[in-house]
Design a protein around this motif. Structure first.
Motif, mmCIF file in Angstrom:
data_model
loop_
_atom_site.group_PDB
_atom_site.id
_atom_site.type_symbol
_atom_site.label_atom_id
_atom_site.label_comp_id
_atom_site.label_asym_id
_atom_site.label_seq_id
_atom_site.Cartn_x
_atom_site.Cartn_y
_atom_site.Cartn_z
ATOM 1 N N LEU A 32 0.857 -1.183 0.000
ATOM 2 C CA LEU A 32 0.000 0.000 0.000
ATOM 3 C C LEU A 32 0.897 1.237 0.000
ATOM 4 O O LEU A 32 1.930 1.272 0.658
ATOM 5 N N GLU A 33 0.484 2.260 -0.720
ATOM 6 C CA GLU A 33 1.328 3.432 -0.905
ATOM 7 C C GLU A 33 0.997 4.532 0.108
ATOM 8 O O GLU A 33 -0.161 4.720 0.480
ATOM 9 N N TYR A 34 2.054 5.246 0.499
ATOM 10 C CA TYR A 34 1.928 6.372 1.420
ATOM 11 C C TYR A 34 2.785 7.525 0.922
ATOM 12 O O TYR A 34 3.735 7.334 0.164
ATOM 13 N N ARG A 35 2.456 8.705 1.414
ATOM 14 C CA ARG A 35 3.401 9.810 1.385
ATOM 15 C C ARG A 35 4.025 9.894 2.764
ATOM 16 O O ARG A 35 3.376 9.603 3.775
ATOM 17 N N SER A 36 5.271 10.296 2.789
ATOM 18 C CA SER A 36 5.950 10.399 4.062
ATOM 19 C C SER A 36 6.552 11.788 4.227
ATOM 20 O O SER A 36 6.431 12.646 3.340
ATOM 21 N N LEU A 37 7.211 12.000 5.352
ATOM 22 C CA LEU A 37 7.777 13.303 5.691
ATOM 23 C C LEU A 37 9.171 13.126 6.269
ATOM 24 O O LEU A 37 9.474 12.125 6.913
ATOM 25 N N ARG A 38 9.995 14.111 6.022
ATOM 26 C CA ARG A 38 11.323 14.173 6.627
ATOM 27 C C ARG A 38 11.421 15.482 7.399
ATOM 28 O O ARG A 38 10.927 16.519 6.941
ATOM 29 N N TYR A 39 12.056 15.438 8.575
ATOM 30 C CA TYR A 39 12.117 16.614 9.429
ATOM 31 C C TYR A 39 13.558 17.055 9.640
ATOM 32 O O TYR A 39 14.454 16.228 9.833
ATOM 33 N N GLU A 40 13.770 18.345 9.607
ATOM 34 C CA GLU A 40 15.062 18.941 9.951
ATOM 35 C C GLU A 40 14.857 19.878 11.132
ATOM 36 O O GLU A 40 14.071 20.821 11.051
ATOM 37 N N LEU A 41 15.554 19.601 12.212
ATOM 38 C CA LEU A 41 15.396 20.369 13.441
ATOM 39 C C LEU A 41 16.557 21.335 13.611
ATOM 40 O O LEU A 41 17.704 21.002 13.322
ATOM 41 N N GLU A 42 16.233 22.530 14.086
ATOM 42 C CA GLU A 42 17.252 23.544 14.360
ATOM 43 C C GLU A 42 16.964 24.216 15.700
ATOM 44 O O GLU A 42 15.801 24.508 16.021
ATOM 45 N N THR A 101 8.772 10.578 -0.832
ATOM 46 C CA THR A 101 8.033 9.411 -1.325
ATOM 47 C C THR A 101 8.564 8.109 -0.758
ATOM 48 O O THR A 101 7.877 7.094 -0.773
ATOM 49 N N ASP A 102 9.787 8.100 -0.238
ATOM 50 C CA ASP A 102 10.421 6.873 0.236
ATOM 51 C C ASP A 102 9.903 6.494 1.614
ATOM 52 O O ASP A 102 10.349 7.017 2.624
ATOM 53 N N THR A 103 8.941 5.554 1.669
ATOM 54 C CA THR A 103 8.422 5.122 2.965
ATOM 55 C C THR A 103 9.069 3.821 3.421
ATOM 56 O O THR A 103 8.706 3.283 4.465
ATOM 57 N N LYS A 104 10.007 3.290 2.667
ATOM 58 C CA LYS A 104 10.733 2.099 3.126
ATOM 59 C C LYS A 104 11.654 2.455 4.295
ATOM 60 O O LYS A 104 11.853 1.668 5.209
ATOM 61 N N ASN A 105 12.236 3.649 4.228
ATOM 62 C CA ASN A 105 13.163 4.083 5.268
ATOM 63 C C ASN A 105 12.627 5.248 6.082
ATOM 64 O O ASN A 105 13.365 5.893 6.813
ATOM 65 N N ALA A 106 11.346 5.535 5.934
ATOM 66 C CA ALA A 106 10.733 6.642 6.665
ATOM 67 C C ALA A 106 9.344 6.217 7.124
ATOM 68 O O ALA A 106 8.765 5.263 6.609
ATOM 69 N N GLU A 107 8.824 6.938 8.084
ATOM 70 C CA GLU A 107 7.508 6.622 8.626
ATOM 71 C C GLU A 107 6.416 6.922 7.603
ATOM 72 O O GLU A 107 6.363 8.015 7.044
ATOM 73 N N PRO A 108 5.528 5.957 7.306
ATOM 74 C CA PRO A 108 4.406 6.240 6.413
ATOM 75 C C PRO A 108 3.377 7.129 7.108
ATOM 76 O O PRO A 108 2.932 6.819 8.211
ATOM 77 N N TYR A 109 3.000 8.226 6.472
ATOM 78 C CA TYR A 109 2.081 9.176 7.107
ATOM 79 C C TYR A 109 0.709 9.214 6.447
ATOM 80 O O TYR A 109 -0.308 8.999 7.094
ATOM 81 N N TYR A 110 0.677 9.523 5.159
ATOM 82 C CA TYR A 110 -0.602 9.779 4.507
ATOM 83 C C TYR A 110 -0.928 8.667 3.523
ATOM 84 O O TYR A 110 -0.239 8.501 2.520
#
Length: 374
Positions: free
Chosen positions: A251-261, A309-318
């Motif tokens: 099943l396909e998802y969109r994911s997110l990446r976060y950069e903290l400062e 788009t890479d949810t293999k190495n990131a948390e699936p969100y949407y």
């Protein structure tokens, strides 16, 4: 094979997010013994917070609790006191700021509209030459709702960044939940109850799980047979396709990446949430976490949110609820119905975009059903 009556736990709960934690709380309250495992090094799933510079940082993006259901509001308030935070994001289009959700403040900034009738007339003028009686995609639905100016500046590029697809390729229903108001009201949610738990969401999860056994850094799939043998029933909150070894495909998802400062300033952007709606800015949002709890700390922490788009190495969100994915989901759901000792729940197991109150409501419904059928 181990006798089910001799198993150590009544429930093995895979995942310690809101669904799993709520289920564990209700079942331990009813006298059941629960083991909660999570592959991460912390509990709470995506509502987990980390304390940085004495600020509760929403580690997986902003989470704002909101609901119209007083029963659910009272339910979460038993675990933590909530503050009066009201979500009023700002749209940043090429360094010009607009109020969200779209309301009379937005319309006045764009067109100088001073009354609702003037704003409605301007929207009607902008789309009068378009045939939008039955919108066929997100672009047409958005144009029908707010006209060409708002669509081009505040919706089109933001949405295409978020989903990685042209707005004309996205279904119309995605944009239908977007609030539009002909009042001077910057409150994003229509819900009666809204806020952030004082001290962060970890307080809620810790309270929910206090009577369960919890094992972190524990992946169910690394020793599935062992963990399945520990309890009479399994509550699975992970990806439903993963549970069935991707038998019908992923099943396909969109994911997110976060950069903290961390910034050595008291106030970075003056607002908790700022959306970047132009095409050139690669991120969609910037969160300044201290504003969720009205912080006065000498430093501040921000997070930039990038869609990926890479949810293999990131948390699936949407979940991408298009025709192909919903067809695949149906096949997995048919298999799930045959699993008499497994309860599937939460956004990944149900492949649904849930707000927090909806996850809790789903867990409460399933615990009630489970206890009634004993």
């Amino acid at each position: 094979m181990q006798n089910i009556d001799n198993k150590q736990y009544d429930y093995l709960i895979v995942g310690s997010g809101l669904f799993g934690a709520t289920f564990a709380h209700e079942m331990t309250k009813a006298g059941k013994k629960c083991l909660v495992i999570d592959k991460r090094d912390h509990s709470g799933g995506n509502i987990h917070c980390k304390k940085i510079e004495d600020i509760n940082v929403h580690w997986y993006g902003a989470h704002i609790f909101h609901t119209n259901d007083k029963t659910l509001w009272d339910y979460v308030n038993q675990f933590a006191e909530f503050n009066r935070y009201t979500n009023s994001p700002i749209a940043n289009y090429k360094q010009t700021f607009y109020n969200l959700p779209f309301n009379m403040n937005t319309f006045y900034k764009l067109w100088g509209s001073k009354t609702p009738s003037e704003a409605k007339a301007e929207i009607a003028r902008q789309i009068e030459h378009l045939n939008l009686d039955e919108p066929q995609n997100l672009e047409e639905q958005a144009l029908k709702l707010v006209g060409t100016d708002i669509y081009e500046k505040l919706i089109k590029h933001y949405t295409e960044k978020q989903w990685g697809k042209k707005a004309t390729e996205l279904p119309a229903f995605i944009i239908k939940r977007l609030p539009i108001r002909f009042t001077f009201d910057n409150n994003y949610f229509n819900d009666k109850y809204q806020g952030i738990p004082i001290g962060g969401y970890n307080k809620i999860i810790d309270c929910m799980l206090k009577n369960s056994d919890v094992k972190l850094d524990t992946d169910f799939f690394e020793d599935r047979a062992f963990w399945s043998s520990q309890a009479k029933k399994i509550v699975f909150t992970g990806k439903i396709d993963n549970y069935f070894d991707f038998k019908f495909g992923e099943l396909e998802y969109r994911s997110l990446r976060y950069e903290l400062e961390v910034h050595d300033t008291e106030n970075f952007q003056g607002n908790a949430v700022m959306n970047f709606t132009d095409a050139e800015t690669p991120y969609t949002r910037v969160y300044e976490h201290k504003h969720f709890e009205f912080g006065t700390q000498p430093k501040t922490v921000i997070t930039r949110e990038y869609p990926i788009t890479d949810t293999k190495n990131a948390e699936p969100y949407y979940p991408i609820n298009d025709e192909r994915n919903m067809s695949v989901l149906k096949q997995y759901q048919q298999l799930a119905e045959l699993e008499s000792n497994v309860i599937f729940g939460g956004r990944l197991a149900e492949y649904r975009y849930y707000d927090m109150h909806q996850v809790i409501a789903s867990a409460l419904k399933k615990t009630k059903s489970e206890l009634e059928t004993e």
